[in-house]
Design a protein around this motif. Structure first.
Motif, PDB file in Angstrom:
ATOM      1  N   UNK A   4       8.483  16.019 -13.229  1.00 34.05           N
ATOM      2  CA  UNK A   4       7.898  17.316 -13.552  1.00 34.05           C
ATOM      3  C   UNK A   4       7.219  17.847 -12.286  1.00 34.05           C
ATOM      4  N   UNK A   5       7.666  18.999 -11.808  1.00 36.36           N
ATOM      5  CA  UNK A   5       7.115  19.589 -10.591  1.00 36.36           C
ATOM      6  C   UNK A   5       6.074  20.638 -10.955  1.00 36.36           C
ATOM      7  N   UNK A   6       4.831  20.424 -10.548  1.00 34.78           N
ATOM      8  CA  UNK A   6       3.771  21.404 -10.769  1.00 34.78           C
ATOM      9  C   UNK A   6       3.958  22.526  -9.763  1.00 34.78           C
ATOM     10  N   UNK A 112      -0.328  13.259 -18.371  1.00 35.66           N
ATOM     11  CA  UNK A 112      -0.226  12.643 -19.690  1.00 35.66           C
ATOM     12  C   UNK A 112       0.807  13.362 -20.563  1.00 35.66           C
ATOM     13  N   UNK A 113       0.834  14.689 -20.482  1.00 41.88           N
ATOM     14  CA  UNK A 113       1.820  15.442 -21.260  1.00 41.88           C
ATOM     15  C   UNK A 113       3.218  15.165 -20.729  1.00 41.88           C
ATOM     16  N   UNK A 114       3.351  15.076 -19.412  1.00 40.69           N
ATOM     17  CA  UNK A 114       4.658  14.777 -18.821  1.00 40.69           C
ATOM     18  C   UNK A 114       5.152  13.402 -19.274  1.00 40.69           C
ATOM     19  N   UNK A 115       4.263  12.423 -19.288  1.00 44.88           N
ATOM     20  CA  UNK A 115       4.644  11.084 -19.726  1.00 44.88           C
ATOM     21  C   UNK A 115       5.082  11.089 -21.186  1.00 44.88           C
ATOM     22  N   UNK A 116       4.345  11.828 -22.012  1.00 39.91           N
ATOM     23  CA  UNK A 116       4.683  11.907 -23.434  1.00 39.91           C
ATOM     24  C   UNK A 116       6.052  12.537 -23.646  1.00 39.91           C
ATOM     25  N   UNK A 120       9.056  10.584 -15.668  1.00 38.96           N
ATOM     26  CA  UNK A 120       8.619   9.380 -14.956  1.00 38.96           C
ATOM     27  C   UNK A 120       7.488   9.649 -13.977  1.00 38.96           C
ATOM     28  N   UNK A 121       7.400  10.882 -13.483  1.00 42.48           N
ATOM     29  CA  UNK A 121       6.401  11.188 -12.461  1.00 42.48           C
ATOM     30  C   UNK A 121       6.144  12.685 -12.411  1.00 42.48           C
TER      31      UNK A 121
END
Length: 380
Positions: A4-6, A112-116, A120-121
């Motif tokens: 996930x790229x912010x 945390x939302x990305x992990x859910x 992976x990162x």
């Protein structure tokens, strides 16, 4: 990896997302909406997270060829970063909102939302390096010393570092990143950097505090308690401040005065000469230590930094042991060769060994050898 790229809408995060794709990752771009009235968050190059920025991030994602979403994290941002900012100033401390944003938003709420969601990162456009050594990940300074952001990232700790990617870690200058953006056809290549506090878009921190906390008139005094002037709120002052003191009469020796202490209980600001700002002992609370740090309570040689772009100084450091005067999760720092000036409670003190980040804590007190503690404020 699924990454996930912010994407803030700036050139750094756009290039970071492109590099993550180039590295072979499956990348999705996300822009974080951090304000309930987002149009107020940019004035020229000040601030970030405006509607303009969201549009720039979307266009960058289109050029890179990745899916793009906007996540509304404004409530979490207000409840953590902005609330902490106000509470810290109200308590006579000097917070760093970028540190809190990295702690609570980018590497807590977002990660945390990305992990859910099965990522992976998280990849960001921060200037810092991750080095793999002896089976562990280490956070290091960027070769771009002017833009190095390891100081504000140190709060993330080792567990969150395991799920973070900093694709700009190898770039030695911002000019290189802008050239990379231009080569890739990204329209943000010449976009001005944002600076100052993002939620104080006009740069008037004192005005923002006054609007939120109200007028609270009080006294400005010298170290003997003599009244020198008045203020509208002690919360608007920080240790080391010289400008805007509105003192009625000059010092006897004609030298400028600086804020030495902010006393919220008395609503009083103490001022005095510059030499009283220098300290050689710092204590910190809420320490975060990275893998490989010596947390046994023994002293070790290191360097410490107390401002985002401040110069590191040689130090003797130890993690606090349970029977110490400082908190069990704290740190104690002695400066054997060089004193620091204007260290304020609430700032971050980051411990380095060379370019490697060893740990981080929030300053709770600072003093000079042979003198009473100049600042001693309860831990956050």
């Amino acid at each position: 990896m699924r990454v996930l790229a912010a994407m803030s809408g700036g050139v750094d995060s756009a290039v970071a997302a492109a590099l993550a794709v180039e590295a072979g990752h499956e990348v999705v771009g996300v822009h974080m909406a951090l304000s309930r009235t987002r149009d107020q968050f940019r004035t020229g190059s000040r601030g970030c997270c405006s509607i303009e920025d969201a549009g720039d991030a979307r266009r960058a994602a289109d050029v890179i060829g990745i899916p793009y979403y906007v996540w509304d994290l404004s409530e979490r941002f207000e409840e953590t970063v902005v609330a902490d900012f106000l509470a810290e100033y109200e308590a006579g401390r000097t917070p760093n909102p970028c540190v809190r944003c990295n702690e609570h938003i980018k590497f807590e709420a977002l990660l945390d939302r990305a992990t859910a969601l099965g990522f992976d990162a998280v990849a960001t456009g921060h200037y810092a390096r991750v080095v793999e050594r002896d089976g562990r990940r280490e956070l290091h300074r960027s070769p771009n010393t002017e833009k190095d952001q390891s100081y504000v990232l140190a709060v993330m700790g080792p567990e969150r570092l395991e799920r973070a990617i900093f694709p700009l870690g190898g770039y030695a200058s911002k000019a290189e990143v802008r050239a990379e953006a231009e080569r890739r056809g990204l329209s943000v290549s010449a976009k001005p950097d944002s600076y100052d506090i993002c939620f104080v878009a006009d740069g008037d921190t004192r005005g923002f505090l006054r609007d939120r906390l109200g007028s609270r008139p009080g006294e400005i005094v010298d170290t003997e308690g003599a009244v020198l002037g008045a203020h509208d709120g002690a919360y608007a002052f920080t240790v080391g401040q010289r400008k805007g003191l509105r003192i009625d009469r000059p010092a006897d020796d004609g030298r400028p005065r600086y804020v030495l202490d902010v006393q919220p209980a008395q609503n009083r600001v103490v001022v005095g000469p510059a030499e009283l700002l220098t300290v050689d002992t710092i204590t910190g609370s809420d320490a975060v230590w990275f893998a490989g740090a010596d947390t046994s309570g023994t002293w070790f040689d290191a360097e410490v930094q107390v401002r985002a772009h401040g110069a590191p100084v040689a130090a003797r450091v130890r993690a606090a042991a349970p029977d110490d005067d400082v908190a069990a999760s704290g740190v104690e720092v002695h400066l054997p060769d060089e004193r620091l000036r204007g260290v304020a409670p609430g700032q971050s003190v980051v411990v380095y060994e060379g370019t490697r980040v060893v740990g981080q804590a929030t300053v709770s007190g600072a003093s000079r050898s042979g003198s009473a503690s100049r600042t001693a404020v309860a831990a956050r």
